[in-house]
Scaffold this motif. Structure first.
Motif, PDB file in Angstrom:
ATOM      1  N   ASP A 186       0.832  -1.199   0.000  1.00 18.72           N
ATOM      2  CA  ASP A 186       0.000   0.000   0.000  1.00 18.72           C
ATOM      3  C   ASP A 186       0.870   1.255   0.000  1.00 18.72           C
ATOM      4  N   PRO A 187       1.088   1.880  -1.162  1.00 23.74           N
ATOM      5  CA  PRO A 187       1.940   3.080  -1.234  1.00 23.74           C
ATOM      6  C   PRO A 187       1.407   4.246  -0.412  1.00 23.74           C
ATOM      7  N   ARG A 188       0.117   4.243  -0.086  1.00 24.93           N
ATOM      8  CA  ARG A 188      -0.471   5.365   0.658  1.00 24.93           C
ATOM      9  C   ARG A 188       0.148   5.542   2.040  1.00 24.93           C
ATOM     10  N   VAL A 189       0.687   4.459   2.620  1.00 28.66           N
ATOM     11  CA  VAL A 189       1.160   4.541   4.002  1.00 28.66           C
ATOM     12  C   VAL A 189       2.656   4.785   4.085  1.00 28.66           C
ATOM     13  N   ARG A 190       3.301   5.005   2.963  1.00 26.33           N
ATOM     14  CA  ARG A 190       4.755   5.180   2.945  1.00 26.33           C
ATOM     15  C   ARG A 190       5.121   6.638   3.183  1.00 26.33           C
ATOM     16  N   ASN A 191       4.557   7.203   4.227  1.00 24.83           N
ATOM     17  CA  ASN A 191       4.783   8.602   4.579  1.00 24.83           C
ATOM     18  C   ASN A 191       4.839   8.737   6.087  1.00 24.83           C
ATOM     19  N   LYS A 192       5.256   9.919   6.538  1.00 26.39           N
ATOM     20  CA  LYS A 192       5.284  10.170   7.980  1.00 26.39           C
ATOM     21  C   LYS A 192       3.881  10.308   8.545  1.00 26.39           C
ATOM     22  N   LYS A 193       2.941  10.709   7.711  1.00 25.65           N
ATOM     23  CA  LYS A 193       1.578  10.925   8.162  1.00 25.65           C
ATOM     24  C   LYS A 193       0.614  10.165   7.269  1.00 25.65           C
ATOM     25  N   LEU A 194      -0.344   9.466   7.888  1.00 26.55           N
ATOM     26  CA  LEU A 194      -1.313   8.702   7.122  1.00 26.55           C
ATOM     27  C   LEU A 194      -2.255   9.639   6.374  1.00 26.55           C
ATOM     28  N   PRO A 195      -2.587   9.318   5.122  1.00 26.07           N
ATOM     29  CA  PRO A 195      -3.592  10.118   4.417  1.00 26.07           C
ATOM     30  C   PRO A 195      -4.962   9.959   5.073  1.00 26.07           C
ATOM     31  N   ASN A 203      -3.266  -6.683   7.220  1.00 24.46           N
ATOM     32  CA  ASN A 203      -2.868  -7.868   6.457  1.00 24.46           C
ATOM     33  C   ASN A 203      -1.376  -7.889   6.144  1.00 24.46           C
ATOM     34  N   TYR A 204      -0.583  -8.401   7.079  1.00 27.90           N
ATOM     35  CA  TYR A 204       0.862  -8.479   6.869  1.00 27.90           C
ATOM     36  C   TYR A 204       1.258  -9.674   6.004  1.00 27.90           C
ATOM     37  N   VAL A 205       0.294 -10.537   5.678  1.00 26.69           N
ATOM     38  CA  VAL A 205       0.574 -11.686   4.826  1.00 26.69           C
ATOM     39  C   VAL A 205       0.607 -11.283   3.355  1.00 26.69           C
ATOM     40  N   ALA A 206      -0.229 -10.313   2.953  1.00 26.22           N
ATOM     41  CA  ALA A 206      -0.326  -9.899   1.543  1.00 26.22           C
ATOM     42  C   ALA A 206       1.034  -9.483   1.011  1.00 26.22           C
ATOM     43  N   GLN A 207       1.350  -9.958  -0.192  1.00 27.05           N
ATOM     44  CA  GLN A 207       2.648  -9.704  -0.810  1.00 27.05           C
ATOM     45  C   GLN A 207       2.558  -8.594  -1.860  1.00 27.05           C
ATOM     46  N   PRO A 208       3.682  -7.920  -2.139  1.00 27.27           N
ATOM     47  CA  PRO A 208       3.688  -6.945  -3.230  1.00 27.27           C
ATOM     48  C   PRO A 208       3.188  -7.616  -4.515  1.00 27.27           C
ATOM     49  N   GLY A 209       2.273  -6.971  -5.176  1.00 27.67           N
ATOM     50  CA  GLY A 209       1.726  -7.550  -6.408  1.00 27.67           C
ATOM     51  C   GLY A 209       0.407  -8.276  -6.205  1.00 27.67           C
ATOM     52  N   ASP A 210      -0.007  -8.518  -4.940  1.00 29.24           N
ATOM     53  CA  ASP A 210      -1.319  -9.134  -4.696  1.00 29.24           C
ATOM     54  C   ASP A 210      -2.394  -8.068  -4.928  1.00 29.24           C
ATOM     55  N   LYS A 211      -3.040  -8.118  -6.088  1.00 29.82           N
ATOM     56  CA  LYS A 211      -3.977  -7.072  -6.483  1.00 29.82           C
ATOM     57  C   LYS A 211      -5.336  -7.237  -5.793  1.00 29.82           C
ATOM     58  N   GLY A 212      -5.886  -6.112  -5.308  1.00 32.54           N
ATOM     59  CA  GLY A 212      -7.244  -6.084  -4.786  1.00 32.54           C
ATOM     60  C   GLY A 212      -7.440  -6.727  -3.432  1.00 32.54           C
ATOM     61  N   VAL A 213      -6.356  -7.053  -2.749  1.00 32.39           N
ATOM     62  CA  VAL A 213      -6.465  -7.710  -1.447  1.00 32.39           C
ATOM     63  C   VAL A 213      -6.877  -6.687  -0.386  1.00 32.39           C
ATOM     64  N   LYS A 214      -7.845  -7.048   0.438  1.00 30.16           N
ATOM     65  CA  LYS A 214      -8.272  -6.177   1.537  1.00 30.16           C
ATOM     66  C   LYS A 214      -7.240  -6.252   2.646  1.00 30.16           C
TER      67      LYS A 214
END
Length: 886
Positions: A423-432, A491-502
């Motif tokens: 989830d690229p949205r969380v790669r910041n100091k502050k959550l969107p 969901n710490y199990v989801a891997q990069p590239g797993d599309k549409g995973v909640k």
């Protein structure tokens, strides 16, 4: 003749004289009487009037009773009609100078369950004995109760006056509301890992204000304390001044009480323990009542027809106006999410969230009549959802949700270390905004679950196959867990590239809706609470054996069940751990690139610490498979088993996996990342030492698990062989030692030293020489508690209170027996450690292992490389000391 005339004249004159005197006296009396009518005498004051005459007097009069504040003193004017009636006395912090010891909106102590009785010239305050129940229509049982279970007196007050109509008595209560009575203090005793000690300064404490309502009165007091604090065994400060304003509510409990609901240990609901004395029973019956709100349909006939109906009394929470504006909507969303579950059982508009009223003079968020969601401006990264009940019935009368300011920081860390890989949205100091809102709504929904009566269900997430958590269709439908009351975060199990995973838990899980159905569905046709319990029991029977509806209690005083742990996902901790570790490596590698605006590197260092902690959770989730025992609440004849040892192959695989991780986790010490931080030791070394400490104690779990296994157990001998092979792998294969190897070898030898010395050797401890008893071996360490976040809803405090309550009620001997129980899976409460010292053969295998290590090291010292040779020589010296060979 003359003499007679003279005598007659004399008599006449004497009578005339008397008549004149009499007339004069009568005139005087008449005048005096007239003067009395004109100027009546001063009326004598009654005792009641003397209390208030000529003094500063504030009065608060309500339907329940009247309060008087007179020259700074507090007086109760209590009607005789409420003497003997059950009441609750609760203390809530309103203002504080230090919210670490007293939090606004929080009740540090359980409300006192009391009543008042009148005896001659004294009013007695009594603690109500609510533990015992019986058939009140039975005369014999009534006599039994009257003789054996009276309400003990806890304080006495002198009657100062009766009211003019003799319907009420007046007595002074100043001391209780301005003194240091522990039962009504707003001060916490501990907030793990902090412990507090306080003393009140009575000369600086005072009654501030009084209010009276239809069924309660409210007293506000200003209190001054001197507080000392310790962090574990380290003194932080002493006699620090703390000022607190506290609101005390004395609530008159209704005579028409809610019908209680008997609990079922297969569903995780908060409860109140009871003992029932039956007229025809051979023995006393112990049972418990579920905590729940009084939820009754306005229109029972419409409800029976299957129509959605509103409750007679909805569950209303008031939202603090101190919250940041952007928090308010996700808070409402999370709390009101539970209406979906209530609609499925026929109720609508059950949970309501209203703003703090601005034009209601009677509204007081700290009064026991109001349930509130409170903002706490504290650096604590937490939220809590405590509730308080009528001890007689389990009816929830009041609940609070406390949201601490730095919960945003906690959510930021969670989302980063668990989902940044996808989830690229969380790669910041502050959550969107959108991520913060969905994350906060989840936290508030979890806490609202507690306020509705639901306990943690730590087994829920183990119902889902790990690989299903990588499926978009599965996770979009079910989220990460069947219950948001689990600690299954993101969901710490989801891997990069797993599309549409909640990536988040569900709005509400299948188990959550099931628990609400059991807890709140009306059963109007049941004759008694015991008849109702049979009907509800059948509902739970239908789900027995289905992992989606399994309840796993939180493991506080012991750890046996690897499927009921906090912060885990899926049914296979090794597979989930592999996925999670792969993601952590990816996140750590990109940490410097993703977090740019951080010149001091403080934010990156905190994120790094969270990565290390998350990795530690993955290790511990697997560690507890070793010697693991699956625990399930079950009844006789059901498909579920109360306890079942983890299969041998899973235990063996877990041991191998953990040992491999300890040998190969130097990726944590990423130099490019860690070089930006302040001076510190390598994280891998600290973590390895912590996990090694758990492994050195877990042999006790292996002992018990192998003893209980029905077939093919993972034996203690096999455990020691695997421990030996893993810890000494470098020496066996003659490879270069890692830091993890050294730490594990030291820990193993230190553990062995404590036992081998008992059969004749000399002990040399390399890590710690402290004795570790069998009891301590089962309890979570401080590191584990911090790692798992076990106090998220005050559960540690509740556990301590439960034990204290049992001790007070049953006596110290009963408490000791409770802590030594030797049975699994029965009833509620915590799973305590099970004494297994009688079957402990570890000393034998310690000695055997020590001789193997000595033989191995004697061979390896000669061939070891120069860097490793000193370590091996030290280890050889230590083991020979243990064996008494030097």
């Amino acid at each position: 003749m003359k003499n007679w005339i003279v005598l007659l004249i004399a008599v006449f004159m004497v009578n005339a004289c008397f008549l004149t005197v009499d007339a004069s006296e009568r005139k005087k009396k008449t005048t005096k009487k007239e003067e009395t009518v004109a100027k009546p005498p001063v009326k004598k004051l009654s005792k009641y009037e003397k209390l208030f005459k000529g003094k500063s007097h504030e009065i608060a009069k309500g339907g329940f009773m009247t309060l008087h504040k007179v020259d700074g003193k507090l007086y109760f004017e209590m009607p005789l009609a409420v003497m003997g009636r059950d009441m609750l006395l609760a203390s809530t912090t309103t203002q504080t100078s230090d919210n670490s010891v007293s939090t606004n909106g929080y009740k540090a102590k359980e409300p006192m369950h009391i009543c008042f009785t009148l005896a001659d010239s004294m009013v007695h305050m009594r603690k109500v004995n609510s533990y015992v129940s019986y058939d009140k229509n039975n005369d014999r049982l009534q006599r039994v109760i009257d003789q054996n279970f009276v309400n003990p007196i806890i304080e006495g007050y002198k009657v100062l006056a009766y009211t003019p109509d003799s319907s009420a008595v007046v007595f002074e209560m100043t001391a209780l509301f301005t003194g240091g009575d522990a039962a009504v203090t707003p001060m916490v005793d501990e907030a793990f890992p902090l412990a507090f000690r306080n003393s009140i300064n009575k000369s600086l404490s005072a009654i501030d204000g009084i209010k009276a309502f239809e069924d309660n009165v409210s007293i506000k007091s200003s209190l001054s304390y001197n507080v000392s604090a310790k962090y574990l065994n380290t003194i932080l400060y002493e006699n620090r001044p703390v000022s607190i304003k506290v609101t005390r509510t004395l609530l008159l409990l209704p005579e028409d009480r809610m019908r209680p609901r008997i609990s079922d240990s297969r569903i995780g609901i908060f409860l109140t323990n009871k003992q029932y004395i039956a007229n025809d029973a051979d023995q006393l019956q112990r049972y418990s009542l579920a905590h729940r709100w009084r939820l009754e349909p306005k229109d029972m006939e419409a409800y029976k027809r299957g129509e959605l109906v509103e409750p007679v009394k909805p569950i209303v929470f008031y939202l603090d106006n101190l919250f940041p504006e952007e928090w308010k909507q996700p808070i409402r969303t999370g709390v009101m999410r539970w209406n979906k579950a209530f609609e499925k059982i026929g109720f609508k508009n059950v949970v309501q969230v209203l703003d703090f009223p601005t034009n209601d003079p009677n509204f007081d968020p700290d009064n026991l009549k109001y349930s509130c969601i409170r903002y706490v401006p504290s650096s604590t990264q937490n939220a809590m959802g405590p509730s308080w009940v009528d001890p007689m019935t389990g009816e929830i009368l009041n609940a609070s949700i406390l949201v601490y300011n730095d919960i945003v920081k906690m959510l930021n860390y969670w989302r980063f270390v668990q989902t940044a890989q996808i989830d690229p949205r969380v790669r910041n100091k502050k959550l969107p905004k959108d991520v913060l809102e969905e994350s906060m709504a989840y936290v508030l929904a979890h806490e609202m679950g507690h306020c509705l009566g639901l306990m943690h269900n730590m087994a829920a997430s183990a119902a889902y196959p790990v690989d299903s958590l990588r499926s978009a269709s599965f996770t979009q439908k079910y989220g990460t867990t069947p219950s948001i009351m689990d600690y299954a975060r993101f969901n710490y199990v989801a891997q990069p590239g797993d599309k549409g995973v909640k990536l988040t838990p569900p709005d509400l899980g299948i188990y959550d809706e099931y628990a609400i159905r059991w807890l709140y569905t009306p059963v109007p046709d049941a004759g008694t609470i015991f008849d109702e319990a049979k009907i509800l029991e059948s509902w739970v029977d239908e789900k027995a054996g289905d992992p989606l509806f399994r309840y796993g209690k939180q493991q506080m005083s012991s750890r046996y069940d690897p499927s009921a742990l906090e912060e885990d996902l899926g049914d296979d901790p090794i597979k989930a751990g592999d996925y999670g570790i792969k993601n952590l490596k990816y996140i750590l590698k990109n940490l410097n690139n993703w977090i740019q605006d951080d010149e001091s590197a403080e934010h990156r260092q905190e994120l790094y610490n969270q990565i290390v902690k998350q990795y530690g959770r993955y290790l511990q989730n697997v560690v507890y498979c070793i010697g693991g025992i699956y625990l399930t609440e079950a009844k006789d004849g059901s498909v579920d088993k109360r306890f079942r040892s983890v299969p041998r192959e899973k235990q063996k695989a877990a041991m191998k996996w953990v040992m491999k991780q300890l040998q190969d986790n130097d990726w944590l010490d990423n130099r490019e990342v860690c070089s930006k931080f302040k001076l510190n030791t390598k994280a891998s070394s600290e973590l390895n030492a912590s996990v090694a400490g758990i492994l050195t104690k877990i042999y006790m779990n292996v002992t018990l698990s192998s003893y209980l296994a029905e077939k093919n157990p993972y034996t203690l001998r096999e455990f020691f062989d695997d421990f030996y092979t893993g810890a000494w792998d470098a020496a066996i294969r003659n490879r270069k030692l890692t830091h993890g190897d050294k730490i594990m070898q030291k820990a193993l030898l230190d553990m062995m030293a404590r036992s081998v010395s008992s059969i004749g050797g000399n002990k040399l401890g390399l890590v710690s020489t402290a004795n570790i008893s069998a009891e301590v071996a089962y309890a979570p360490t401080i590191e584990e508690i911090c790692l798992y976040g076990l106090d998220e809803s005050g559960m540690i405090d509740k556990y301590a209170r439960d034990l204290k309550e049992v001790e007070q009620r049953e006596g110290k001997a009963y408490l000791v027996e409770l802590m030594k129980q030797t049975s699994f899976g029965y009833g509620y409460g915590w799973q305590n450690w099970v004494r297994s010292t009688a079957i402990d053969e570890s000393a034998t295998y310690y000695y055997e292992t020590a001789t193997k290590i000595a033989s191995l090291l004697q061979r390896r010292v000669a061939s070891a490389n120069a860097a490793d040779k000193p370590h091996y020589e030290a280890m050889l010296f230590a083991v020979q000391q243990m064996l008494g060979r030097k």
